[in-house]
Design a protein around this motif. Structure first.
Motif, short mmCIF file in Angstrom:
data_model
loop_
_atom_site.label_atom_id
_atom_site.label_comp_id
_atom_site.label_asym_id
_atom_site.label_seq_id
_atom_site.Cartn_x
_atom_site.Cartn_y
_atom_site.Cartn_z
N TYR A 156 0.82 -1.21 0.00
CA TYR A 156 0.00 0.00 0.00
C TYR A 156 0.86 1.26 0.00
N VAL A 157 1.99 1.21 0.70
CA VAL A 157 2.86 2.39 0.79
C VAL A 157 3.43 2.77 -0.57
N SER A 158 3.58 1.79 -1.45
CA SER A 158 4.14 2.08 -2.77
C SER A 158 3.26 3.02 -3.60
N LEU A 159 2.04 3.29 -3.14
CA LEU A 159 1.14 4.19 -3.87
C LEU A 159 1.32 5.65 -3.47
N LEU A 160 2.23 5.94 -2.56
CA LEU A 160 2.46 7.32 -2.15
C LEU A 160 3.09 8.13 -3.27
N LEU A 382 24.21 -5.16 -4.89
CA LEU A 382 23.88 -5.15 -3.46
C LEU A 382 23.04 -3.96 -3.06
N THR A 383 23.00 -2.95 -3.88
CA THR A 383 22.13 -1.79 -3.64
C THR A 383 21.28 -1.55 -4.88
N SER A 384 20.16 -0.90 -4.66
CA SER A 384 19.22 -0.65 -5.75
C SER A 384 18.57 0.71 -5.55
N LEU A 385 18.22 1.35 -6.65
CA LEU A 385 17.53 2.64 -6.60
C LEU A 385 16.02 2.49 -6.64
N GLN A 386 15.54 1.29 -6.83
CA GLN A 386 14.10 1.07 -6.91
C GLN A 386 13.52 0.92 -5.50
N THR A 387 12.50 1.73 -5.23
CA THR A 387 11.91 1.72 -3.90
C THR A 387 11.18 0.41 -3.60
N HIS A 388 10.74 -0.29 -4.64
CA HIS A 388 10.03 -1.54 -4.41
C HIS A 388 10.92 -2.55 -3.69
N TYR A 389 12.18 -2.62 -4.07
CA TYR A 389 13.10 -3.55 -3.41
C TYR A 389 13.50 -3.05 -2.03
N LYS A 390 13.56 -1.74 -1.87
CA LYS A 390 13.92 -1.21 -0.56
C LYS A 390 12.83 -1.45 0.47
N LEU A 391 11.57 -1.47 0.02
CA LEU A 391 10.46 -1.66 0.96
C LEU A 391 10.36 -3.08 1.48
N SER A 392 11.19 -4.00 0.98
CA SER A 392 11.16 -5.37 1.48
C SER A 392 11.59 -5.47 2.94
N CYS A 393 12.25 -4.43 3.44
CA CYS A 393 12.68 -4.45 4.84
C CYS A 393 11.61 -3.93 5.79
N LEU A 394 10.47 -3.48 5.28
CA LEU A 394 9.42 -2.95 6.15
C LEU A 394 8.90 -3.98 7.15
N PRO A 395 8.65 -5.26 6.77
CA PRO A 395 8.23 -6.24 7.78
C PRO A 395 9.26 -6.42 8.90
N ILE A 396 10.56 -6.38 8.56
CA ILE A 396 11.59 -6.50 9.61
C ILE A 396 11.56 -5.28 10.51
N TRP A 397 11.37 -4.11 9.93
CA TRP A 397 11.30 -2.87 10.71
C TRP A 397 10.16 -2.92 11.73
#
Length: 906
Positions: A156-160, A382-397
């Motif tokens: 859902y956050v990806s729609l911001l 090891l790093t990416s500029l795409q926010t979709h891949y960065k948001l994968s850490c939200l469940p861990i957060w």
């Protein structure tokens, strides 16, 4: 004269022409109407009425019909066009799956179908409800629900808005990276999240390639040609790991170097650091580039920790990237880190499996790595500029904040305590070998000075060790402190013994001379019970291993069934065979395992191990007793987790086993099948098996210490003898019945001839006979008498006495036709074995009430926890009840009842 001139007299005339006069004056007389005009008016009015009454409705109806027909035609044309369009769409969408065709399905139907797939393990459309298997759904706690909720929240956050999303993602990524690096004591590390367990190692290899080969980005594989890279893996790594790395990196298999494990006792599954150092130096000398070393803080199978400190010193010396994986990395989050895992903190990278360790669903893998060049990390992926891949850490957060550090430590500590509790339970059984925590042998006692004692005490204070979070053990007849064998992948390892094509026909556990492979067992467990020992010959070692593998499978499945919350796996360990593995870090949180469950598991373990000990202890005696019998043939079933298997051979086939005909095989199979049927009626541990030659055999289940093994064999032998004798008795009786019927037919034929002579031929003529019989009635005493066959005496008698006295006279049956029941203990019918040892008396363990020798089937295929045991007393004791005596086969004609008469007339 006027301008216009004088008017002519014509202009002054006022008279009208006759036509105009007629038009201006009515033609009808004054006294009445014109009849013609009236008729015309009536006709026009009638026409109007006719049109109004008849023509207008008819035309309206006709118009309505035409409109209706036009509407029908339009509807038909529309349907025809729709059908044509539907056919066209159907033809063009034949490749589309059926659930996706059209405008979609109803959401309720979709949810119902999804629910059925989740609730039932084998759900298929149209399958009957009785055949559906309910699934074991995990009950979610608060933390698991939060993890699942956070996955939907990340979508859902990806729609911001882009600017808002960038700010949101940066905060989440920075917080999560800081928390993970601090919690697992891996400071100043960047974080890479991935779904595949091996993906982090792939990206790190690419990063190491960019570091070792600066021109790798521009030149590609050409930069590697002069000094090819080398990746070092332990032989204890997961199968196929090296091939996967080479395939993903595009490197040849020559770039992979497998380091053997150590040959030191207690370190047989750790990487040999001496061999690693030697291999690295050889590669440097050979103009090769050492790239990366993969170490384990808990190997995938045995969960032993490599010498991380020594490997790290080698990697720093040669500037090699050192990556560590394993479940022991979870202990980095505890308040006190074990000494053997602590050097990981100064390594280059580690991979964490938080979802497995914390029992949270669908958390991604986390790879922590240290690098100063962010550009190389970006090129390595090891790093990416795409926010979709960065948001994968939200469940861990979300989950880390919900659990807190105390919650994380408590979950990891619970897994460590469960492993420690299982370790304590295993220590009480000398017949169980713990492979994962096998300690090296202690050096011989030496004279210790004060300095040596002081240094030893200081080392003990500085060294903090915990039990391995994974426990691997196996059931074996050897003692727990027996010296282990050399690993099969180590140098100078002994070559495996080749089994000849045809093994000698002898028991695999028969008494033999002690060979070099035999390990003596003299220690006792805490409860004072000695572990069972078996002398194993060189040629029979593989059958010995197969048998104990079957026992371990049976033990694992039985324990899983009795205590389902303690999850056990069966794994194949090199040079150890099949072992049982308990890894609480992988499944304790999912299964909900508690310390109370381990107490129940320990009691069940003691009961099952005592059954296995009794079975192994009596197996050699079982084979000796069976081989001493003439009619019993020992059948070798290496994968049968039981006492053994036997075949009963009839007397007339004993000397012809090498050349059995098809009829002989059918007879033997029928006899042994009937034998197992009768045995299962009183003892359910007996089961039907099949030998290598295709003949049916009777399999014995597991026994307890109280079970009388000879009585079981006597039961089999006696029952088989009775079946064989009853079959011979039936064959003999069938021959007697056949001869009796032939004799009765002969007697009846003679009586018919005598009757014809006495009464004359006229009495048998259809019309004359009735007149003669009326004129001269025949005597009542004459006529053909019936015949009766006495099964007890085997004689044919006339029915004259039966009809005269209205009773049957019973004759005594000969002893030859009456099988005699055997009295006394069943083992008294057996021949003594050549090397006979005293067998124990007892009963059998059964899950429920039973009578007599109750046996349950315990095969590798069914893997049921059954054994020959006494009901409601189990392994621990009680007096053994004597086995039930087999009832003799029912006599064809009981002595108390009259013989059955079979009257035959013509």
């Amino acid at each position: 004269m006027s301008k216009n001139g004088p008017k002519s007299p014509r202009n002054k005339t006022t008279a009208k022409s006759p036509r105009s006069q007629s038009s201006s004056k009515p033609t009808t007389p004054r006294g009445g109407d014109n009849p013609k005009a009236k008729t015309k008016e009536d006709d026009s009015q009638m026409a109007r009425d006719l049109r109004r009454v008849w023509m207008n409705p008819m035309l309206a109806e006709l118009e309505r019909k035409i409109q209706e027909n036009n509407r029908v035609m339009d509807e038909m044309n529309r349907k025809w066009r729709e059908e044509k369009e539907a056919e066209r769409k159907l033809r063009l969408s034949e490749h589309i799956p059926e659930p996706l065709k059209g405008h979609g399905q109803n959401l309720e139907d979709i949810i119902k179908h999804l629910e059925d797939l989740m609730v039932y393990e084998n759900y298929v459309d149209g399958l009957e409800e009785q055949k559906l298997i309910p699934a074991k759904l995990r009950l979610l706690d608060e933390n698991a629900e939060v993890a699942i909720l956070s996955h939907g929240l990340s979508a859902y956050v990806s729609l911001l808005e882009p600017s808002h999303l960038k700010h949101f993602t940066n905060n989440i990524v920075e917080d999560t990276s800081l928390w993970l690096s601090r919690m697992f004591r891996f400071d100043d590390a960047a974080v890479f999240y991935h779904e595949d367990e091996r993906e982090g190692l792939i990206r790190l290899c690419r990063l190491a390639l960019h570091k070792k080969f600066p021109k790798y980005l521009d030149e590609g594989y050409e930069a590697l040609y002069s000094r090819p890279p080398v990746i070092y893996l332990s032989s204890a790594a997961k199968a196929g790991m090296g091939d996967y790395l080479c395939a993903q990196l595009g490197l040849p298999s020559s770039c992979l170097s497998t380091i053997p494990c150590s040959i030191q006792p207690g370190c047989q599954h750790k990487m040999d650091t001496t061999a690693l150092e030697q291999q690295v130096e050889d590669d440097v000398t050979s103009a090769r580039t050492p790239l990366l070393v993969l170490g384990y803080a808990g190997t995938p199978v045995i969960a032993q920790v490599d010498d991380i400190e020594k490997i790290q010193s080698i990697c720093k010396k040669h500037q090699i990237w050192f990556h560590v994986e394993g479940h022991h990395l979870a202990t980095l989050a505890m308040y006190s880190v074990p000494t053997n895992v602590s050097p990981v903190k100064t390594g280059d990278s580690i991979t964490l499996n938080l979802g497995c360790w914390l029992g949270l669903p669908s958390l991604p893998y986390v790879t922590l790595y240290k690098t100063a060049d962010s550009t190389q990390a970006y090129h390595a992926g090891l790093t990416s500029l795409q926010t979709h891949y960065k948001l994968s850490c939200l469940p861990i957060w979300v989950c880390l904040q919900n659990l807190g550090h105390e919650g994380v430590v408590n979950r990891i500590k619970l897994s460590v305590d469960l492993a420690e509790k299982m370790h304590e339970k295993l220590m009480g059984h000398s017949s169980l070998q713990e492979v994962s925590n096998r300690a090296p042998p202690k050096p011989e006692a030496e004279s210790e000075g004060l300095g040596h004692m002081l240094s030893k005490a200081i080392n003990a204070l500085l060294t903090y060790e915990i039990s391995s979070p994974s426990v691997v053990f196996k059931y074996s007849c050897y003692a727990s402190d027996a010296p282990p064998e050399v690993a099969s992948y180590a140098k100078n390892a002994p070559k495996p013994v080749k089994i000849p094509a045809k093994m000698p026909e002898r028991a695999p556990y028969a008494a033999q001379e002690t060979s070099a492979n035999h390990v003596p067992s003299s220690t006792q467990s805490e409860d004072g019970a000695e572990p069972p020992t078996m002398s194993v010959g060189t040629e029979e070692s593989y059958r010995h291993e197969d048998y104990f593998d079957a026992l371990n499978i049976w033990l694992a499945e039985t324990l899983k069934r009795e205590v389902s919350t303690v999850h056990l796996d069966t794994i194949e360990v090199p040079n150890e065979g099949l072992c049982i593995r308990f890894s609480p870090l992988e499944n304790a949180q999912v299964q909900g395992t508690t310390l109370e469950d381990m107490e129940v598991w320990g009691k069940s373990l003691g009961k099952q191990v005592s059954i296995l000990n009794a079975t192994v202890k009596q197996k050699e005696n079982f084979q000796e007793v069976v081989e001493a019998q003439d009619n019993l043939r020992l059948v070798h079933l290496p994968t049968w987790a039981g006492l053994g298997a036997v075949q009963y051979i009839p007397d007339h086939w004993i000397d012809k086993l090498d050349a059995l005909t098809a009829a002989a095989k059918r007879e033997i199979n029928h006899l042994n099948t009937e034998l197992v049927k009768q045995l299962k009626s009183s003892d359910t541990a007996f089961s039907l098996g099949r030998a290598e030659d295709g003949l049916v055999c009777a399999r014995f289940g597991l026994i307890t210490e109280e079970t009388d093994m000879e009585e079981l064999i006597g039961l089999v032998y006696t029952t088989a003898k009775e079946i064989e004798e009853s079959s011979k008795f039936l064959e003999k009786m069938s021959e007697i019945v056949r001869k009796g019927i032939e004799a009765a037919n002969e007697d009846l034929k003679k009586e018919n001839e005598e009757k014809l002579i006495q009464e004359g031929l006229l009495r048998h003529v259809p019309l004359v006979g009735s007149l003669v019989s009326w004129w001269s009635p025949p005597p009542k005493e004459t006529g053909v008498k019936g015949r009766t066959f006495n099964l007890a005496s085997g004689k044919v008698h006339s029915t004259e006495e039966t009809y005269k006295y209205h009773m049957q006279i019973q004759e005594a049956s000969p002893d030859a036709l009456q099988p005699k029941p055997k009295q006394g203990p069943l083992k008294a019918n057996l021949k003594p074995a050549r090397h006979h040892s005293t067998s124990s008396q007892g009963s059998v363990v059964e899950n429920g009430p039973a009578q007599g020798l109750k046996v349950t089937e315990s095969s590798v295929s069914s893997l049921s926890s059954d054994s020959h045991s006494k009901p409601e007393q189990g392994v621990e004791g009680g007096e053994a009840s004597p086995p039930p005596q087999p009832e003799p086969p029912a006599s064809p004609v009981p002595k108390e009842q009259p013989a059955a008469a079979a009257e035959s007339t013509s």
